[in-house]
Scaffold this active site. Structure first.
Site, PDB file in Angstrom:
ATOM      1  CB  CYS A   2      41.491  13.871   7.174  1.00 12.11           C
ATOM      2  SG  CYS A   2      41.499  13.953   9.036  1.00 12.11           S
ATOM      3  CG  LEU A  50      36.681  17.159  12.021  1.00  9.34           C
ATOM      4  CD1 LEU A  50      36.393  18.606  11.975  1.00  9.34           C
ATOM      5  CD2 LEU A  50      36.009  16.236  11.414  1.00  9.34           C
ATOM      6  CB  VAL A  53      42.593  10.915  17.942  1.00  4.82           C
ATOM      7  CG1 VAL A  53      43.592   9.981  18.554  1.00  4.82           C
ATOM      8  CG2 VAL A  53      41.114   9.939  17.645  1.00  4.82           C
ATOM      9  CG  ASN A  75      38.932  10.548   5.573  1.00  2.67           C
ATOM     10  OD1 ASN A  75      37.923  10.888   6.672  1.00  2.67           O
ATOM     11  ND2 ASN A  75      37.571   9.971   4.223  1.00  2.67           N
ATOM     12  CG  ASP A  97      43.389   6.864  15.026  1.00  5.34           C
ATOM     13  OD1 ASP A  97      43.951   8.055  14.663  1.00  5.34           O
ATOM     14  OD2 ASP A  97      42.155   5.960  13.585  1.00  5.34           O
ATOM     15  CG  LEU A 256      22.912  12.198  12.564  1.00  8.15           C
ATOM     16  CD1 LEU A 256      22.909  11.540  11.159  1.00  8.15           C
ATOM     17  CD2 LEU A 256      22.342  13.747  13.212  1.00  8.15           C
ATOM     18  CB  SER A 363      24.321   8.322  12.496  1.00  5.27           C
ATOM     19  OG  SER A 363      24.527   7.259  11.104  1.00  5.27           O
TER      20      SER A 363
END
Length: 561
Positions: A2, A50, A53, A75, A97, A256, A363
């Site tokens: 976020c 974003l 959860v 964040n 969370d 990725l 990643s």
């Protein structure tokens, strides 16, 4: 993933200041909110969400009935929040969370709270009852946080520096904007005016220490001692646990995949665990490169082997050059190797956002630093020197690779997850004898490869594939991406400009036309902020004038490329 933003003791009307928070809107495309703090008219929080959860109660600042005096903006992801909730019998009000931070702080105070968090985070915690503000950041700085503090106690905080650049203060000199150091927390007294005073700055975790939260996670099968088979088994157990805990998401997970060792191990383990957990969708993997890129060919082999839904994104140097300025603006850095690697990651993230529904992206970041994966480690004068440089690289990740990975994915509203930087995994790997961790038989990351040998998790030729820098591997062996970039820049910067670089840019003066060109763009958007990049990333123990592995005398490409 976020965007967080907060002001304490603003001298300027908050409605005017709040426009600055919109500069990080890309970090949280699902919702945003501003909230003034009751009783402190010149303090406020801004949040771009974003939703990963708890879709219902995930808005921030997070407040719960039990602690009406606590305000939390954070964040990140706390992977052990349910384990800690059960351990200490906390009563949750949400499924978020981050709620665990409020309970831990209330029971144990700020230092123990921070040290019990297994995850990646940047937080701003306000305690109006005790008039305190706390900020903190995870061990490796996977989640970003910048602070601005004036001499008269006005504090401004933001996920990215760009959200603080035009903050108005009553001071005559421009305030310094600095990245908050990873693994630390800072405590401030909050005055009735809303202004603050820093009273404590302390490190709560260092990468070489076993994290405090390990006490509450008893992993079965972990052996003791440094016998090779025990070590290999422990590496596998800890790595799989690192991937498994990161499956926590209500949004689709992807990965990725460059076709190198690190991303291949992550992708293969992710697909294996996703099948075991019966995720309701196939894991998507993503690679980027030119037609004859060795990375694309290797990634294709891995994807076929593990059975992922694979996407290939075509990369051309022209497209990379067009994206340069945008990427520099997102990075807030002028480091050459960081920018080269960021362009591909930025373009692949753009593709993921526009063409798929994957939002949580795994990643392989952090492995090279942890496992001595850079080619220059072959030249380390001793295992001790190599081990020390490995720790240095890990501590500087937030300035280079982790910065790149966060900004290029966040630019497109994706959330990055990096299992190689799991606190427990890194602490264990760094505790191993120095001789075990060095390159062996001419192969870097030998111990990591050895740990996964014979498991058929990834194809053998990938398990033993030589290190190829991401920005090099995207293009062919005949011509690297950096060569195309340098050719383009040749006509953009003349020799006399480069000769005067020391005068124009006395701090970290660029020594090449490429460096000069990048620095010019950086200064255009972030004038007088050159200290954000304290030094350039360069190989050690070898005469290097360029950060690309392909320019080093010890570089040996794989024979089959």
């Amino acid at each position: 993933m976020c965007g967080i933003w907060a002001l304490f003791g603003s001298d300027e009307c908050l409605a005017v200041q709040c426009t600055n928070a919109m500069k990080i809107a890309h970090r949280g495309p699902d919702a945003f909110r501003f909230e003034n703090v009751n009783g402190f008219t010149n303090c406020c929080f801004g949040f771009h969400r974003l939703a990963i959860v708890d879709q219902l109660y995930g808005m921030q600042p997070l407040r719960v009935k039990k602690f009406p005096y606590l305000w939390l903006c954070y964040n990140g992801e706390i992977y052990n929040h349910i384990r800690l909730k059960n351990q200490f019998e906390f009563e949750y009000q949400t499924k978020v969370d981050g709620e665990i931070l409020l309970h831990l702080y209330d029971r144990f105070g700020i230092k123990k709270m921070a040290s019990l968090l297994d995850g990646v985070f940047a937080f701003i915690l306000l305690d109006t009852a005790n008039r305190k503000v706390f900020i903190g950041r995870d061990t490796y700085g996977v989640r970003p946080l910048f602070r601005l503090l004036t001499d008269n106690g006005f504090l401004a905080l933001c996920s990215e520096a760009k959200g603080l650049l035009e903050i108005k203060t009553s001071m005559s000199t421009p305030a310094k904007i600095t990245p908050f150091p990873p693994g630390h927390f800072e405590a401030f007294d909050l005055k009735l005016t809303g202004k603050v005073q820093s009273v404590q700055m302390e490190r709560f975790h260092c990468c070489t220490e076993e994290p405090k939260h390990a006490t509450y996670n008893n992993l079965e099968g972990l052996g003791t001692g440094f016998e090779l088979e025990t070590v290999k088994s422990n590496i596998r157990i800890l790595f799989e646990d690192a991937v498994k805990k990161r499956l926590m998401a209500h949004r689709r997970i992807g990965c990725l995949l460059s076709g190198g060792l690190d991303s291949s191990l992550v992708a293969a383990t992710l697909v294996k665990l996703a099948n075991e957990e019966q995720l309701p969708y196939p894991i998507q993997t993503f690679s980027i490169g030119a037609e004859d890129s060795p990375d694309v060919a290797a990634a294709r082999k891995v994807a076929a082997h593990i059975g992922s839904e694979h996407h290939e994104v075509n990369f051309t140097p022209e497209e990379g050059i067009r994206a340069l300025e945008e990427v520099i603006v997102h990075l807030e850095s002028y480091d050459i190797t960081t920018l080269r690697a960021s362009v591909g990651m930025y373009l692949i993230s753009k593709y993921i956002r526009e063409k798929t529904d994957s939002v949580v992206i795994f990643s392989g970041e952090g492995s090279d630093e942890l496992t001595q994966g850079y080619i220059y480690f072959h030249k380390a004068p001793s295992p001790k020197a190599a081990a020390e440089d490995s720790v240095r690289l890990l501590k500087e990740l937030y300035l280079f690779d982790v910065l790149r990975a966060d900004r290029t994915t966040a630019a497109h509203g994706l959330e990055l997850r990096v299992p190689f930087l799991d606190h427990r995994f890194t602490a264990y790997y760094l505790s191993l004898p120095e001789e075990m961790r060095v390159p062996k038989d001419g192969v870097e990351k030998h111990l990591l490869r050895e740990a996964f040998k014979g498991l058929k998790l990834i194809p053998d030729e990938i398990l033993w594939r030589r290190k190829e820098a991401f920005s090099d591997g995207m293009t062919s062996m005949k011509k690297s991406w950096y060569s195309s970039l340098q050719e383009h820049i040749e006509s953009e910067v003349n020799d006399s400009e480069l000769e005067k670089a020391n005068t124009r840019f006395p701090f970290n003066p660029p020594t090449t036309k490429e460096g000069f060109f990048i620095r010019q763009i950086f200064e255009k958007h972030y004038p007088d902020r050159c200290e954000w990049t304290p030094h350039y990333w360069m190989p050690r123990w070898i005469k290097a004038t360029d950060p690309s592995a392909r320019t080093l005398s010890i570089y040996k490409p794989d024979k089959d490329q």
